[in-house]
Enzyme design. Structure first.
Site, PDB file in Angstrom:
ATOM      1  N   HIS A 130       0.864  -0.931  -0.431  1.00  0.00           N
ATOM      2  CA  HIS A 130       0.074   0.172  -0.008  1.00  0.00           C
ATOM      3  C   HIS A 130       0.966   1.095  -0.099  1.00  0.00           C
ATOM      4  O   HIS A 130       0.340   1.933  -0.274  1.00  0.00           O
ATOM      5  CB  HIS A 130      -1.248   0.201   1.421  1.00  0.00           C
ATOM      6  CG  HIS A 130      -1.646  -1.117   1.549  1.00  0.00           C
ATOM      7  ND1 HIS A 130      -3.062  -1.383   0.215  1.00  0.00           N
ATOM      8  CD2 HIS A 130      -2.504  -2.211   2.193  1.00  0.00           C
ATOM      9  CE1 HIS A 130      -3.646  -1.936   0.577  1.00  0.00           C
ATOM     10  NE2 HIS A 130      -3.099  -2.845   0.810  1.00  0.00           N
ATOM     11  N   ASP A 167      -2.564 -10.863  -2.680  1.00  0.00           N
ATOM     12  CA  ASP A 167      -3.565 -10.794  -0.734  1.00  0.00           C
ATOM     13  C   ASP A 167      -4.276 -10.036  -1.532  1.00  0.00           C
ATOM     14  O   ASP A 167      -5.268  -8.885  -2.007  1.00  0.00           O
ATOM     15  CB  ASP A 167      -2.545  -9.050  -0.395  1.00  0.00           C
ATOM     16  CG  ASP A 167      -2.656  -8.206   0.829  1.00  0.00           C
ATOM     17  OD1 ASP A 167      -2.535  -8.914   1.928  1.00  0.00           O
ATOM     18  OD2 ASP A 167      -4.274  -8.006   1.084  1.00  0.00           O
ATOM     19  N   HIS A 169      -6.333  -7.362  -0.161  1.00  0.00           N
ATOM     20  CA  HIS A 169      -6.501  -5.446  -0.692  1.00  0.00           C
ATOM     21  C   HIS A 169      -5.883  -5.370  -1.615  1.00  0.00           C
ATOM     22  O   HIS A 169      -4.631  -6.115  -2.399  1.00  0.00           O
ATOM     23  CB  HIS A 169      -5.595  -5.076   0.372  1.00  0.00           C
ATOM     24  CG  HIS A 169      -6.485  -5.568   1.890  1.00  0.00           C
ATOM     25  ND1 HIS A 169      -5.509  -6.327   2.732  1.00  0.00           N
ATOM     26  CD2 HIS A 169      -7.915  -4.749   2.147  1.00  0.00           C
ATOM     27  CE1 HIS A 169      -6.776  -6.710   3.470  1.00  0.00           C
ATOM     28  NE2 HIS A 169      -7.884  -5.668   3.554  1.00  0.00           N
ATOM     29  N   ASP A 254      -4.602 -13.122   3.158  1.00  0.00           N
ATOM     30  CA  ASP A 254      -6.152 -12.298   3.853  1.00  0.00           C
ATOM     31  C   ASP A 254      -7.161 -12.889   2.826  1.00  0.00           C
ATOM     32  O   ASP A 254      -8.830 -11.811   3.126  1.00  0.00           O
ATOM     33  CB  ASP A 254      -5.992 -10.995   4.587  1.00  0.00           C
ATOM     34  CG  ASP A 254      -4.832  -9.852   3.517  1.00  0.00           C
ATOM     35  OD1 ASP A 254      -5.132 -10.404   2.119  1.00  0.00           O
ATOM     36  OD2 ASP A 254      -4.142  -8.715   3.508  1.00  0.00           O
TER      37      ASP A 254
HETATM   38 ZN    ZN Z   1      -4.168  -7.039   2.838  1.00  0.00          ZN
END
Ligand code: ZN
Length: 316
Positions: A130, A167, A169, A254
């Protein structure tokens, strides 16, 4: 291919010293639990340990602005507990440890690029995907995988690098830093809608990088089959066509059905299959050169089980 050469592993208690404070989902216990489970299962002993080292300014500067790097270091030294967007907690040592995370991954990539290791996994924190060129976000300070990709290009003469981000996200930082660069193919499978809100299928790269970004958003509730189909049927054909000289994976765990931060229904076994698919690609395109780096994964047992299977598959 490459099975006779050792598999590298970064697994060091140093990364448990990045203290995010009470109640934070990205806490040191994640890595402590993972370290204990990889050790107890015997998997850690079957790998060659790769030591951390601090990434230098040249390494970080390939992903981040100099004033941002200085700002992160200043904030840590000043005793601040938050960076930029309010989800990125820090302690006095965090900048030093984040440099070690990026440097450890660089060390592992160096050894795979030189052929001393067949492939490897870096269990580091803070995570990286991120982090933007000039902004800490989503528990991430420095973008480990971008630093590694650009190091492979600059120091090892590898022209094209493929990054798969599985991931749950979307890796907004990785995408944005690389989106105008046609020499790195960034592909992501992630839940959407979900934090950070980017990663629509229509985001395909910018300018010269048009077509070198590939997003596969999945709706909440999507299962292992959907996850593996996005990787196997959509992303891998594009990666094969790209013909990378190195395969990197932003390996957050995740998307697992037990994870508290997201709503995909991926089973542990899918991470073994996804790993197998990626190793096949690396064998076909680049003499098996493959390195994965930990991103998210917030259910401790699911994280440990998924990572174990990932590492077992790397060990072959
Ligand atoms: Zn994540």
């Amino acid at each position: 291919m490459g099975k006779s050469r050792p598999v590298g592993l970064v697994l060091d208690p140093l990364f448990e010293r990045h203290d995010t404070g009470p109640g934070h989902p990205e806490h040191a216990g994640r890595l402590l639990h993972l370290r204990e489970s990889l050790t107890a299962s015997g998997l850690a002993d079957r790998c060659t340990r790769v030591e951390p080292r601090p990434a230098d300014d040249a390494d970080l500067g390939r992903a981040h602005r100099a004033d941002y790097i200085a700002q992160v270091e200043r904030a840590c030294l000043a005793g601040e507990r938050q960076l930029d967007s309010m989800d990125t907690a820090i302690c006095a040592e965090s900048a030093v440890i984040a440099r070690q995370a990026a440097g450890a991954l660089g060390n592992l990539c160096d050894q795979v690029a030189r052929g001393e290791l067949s492939r490897g996994f870096a269990a580091v924190r803070p995570p990286g995907h991120h982090a933007e060129a000039n902004l800490a976000m989503g528990f991430c300070l420095f973008n480990n995988v971008v630093v590694a990709a650009r190091r492979l290009q600059a120091e090892h003469g590898i022209e094209r690098v493929f990054i798969l981000d599985w991931d749950v996200h979307h890796g907004n930082g990785t995408q944005h830093i690389l989106e105008d660069d046609p020499s790195v193919l960034y592909a992501s499978v992630h839940q959407w809608p979900l934090y950070p809100g980017t990663g629509a299928a229509s985001e395909r790269g910018v300018g010269a990088g048009e077509g070198a970004t590939l997003n596969c958003p999945l709706p909440p509730g999507a299962d292992s089959e959907a996850f593996l189909s996005a990787i196997g049927d959509t992303i891998l054909p594009a990666a094969r066509n790209f013909d990378p000289g190195f395969v990197l994976v932003s390996a957050g765990f995740d998307a697992h059905r037990a994870d508290p931060l997201a709503a995909l229904e991926v089973e542990t076994e899918a991470y073994g299959e996804a790993t197998r698919l990626l190793l096949e690609l690396a064998d076909d395109c680049c003499d098996g050169r493959f390195v994965s780096v930990l991103e998210g994964g917030y259910d401790l047992d699911a994280l440990a089980a998924s990572t174990q299977l990932h590492l077992e598959t790397l060990l072959g």
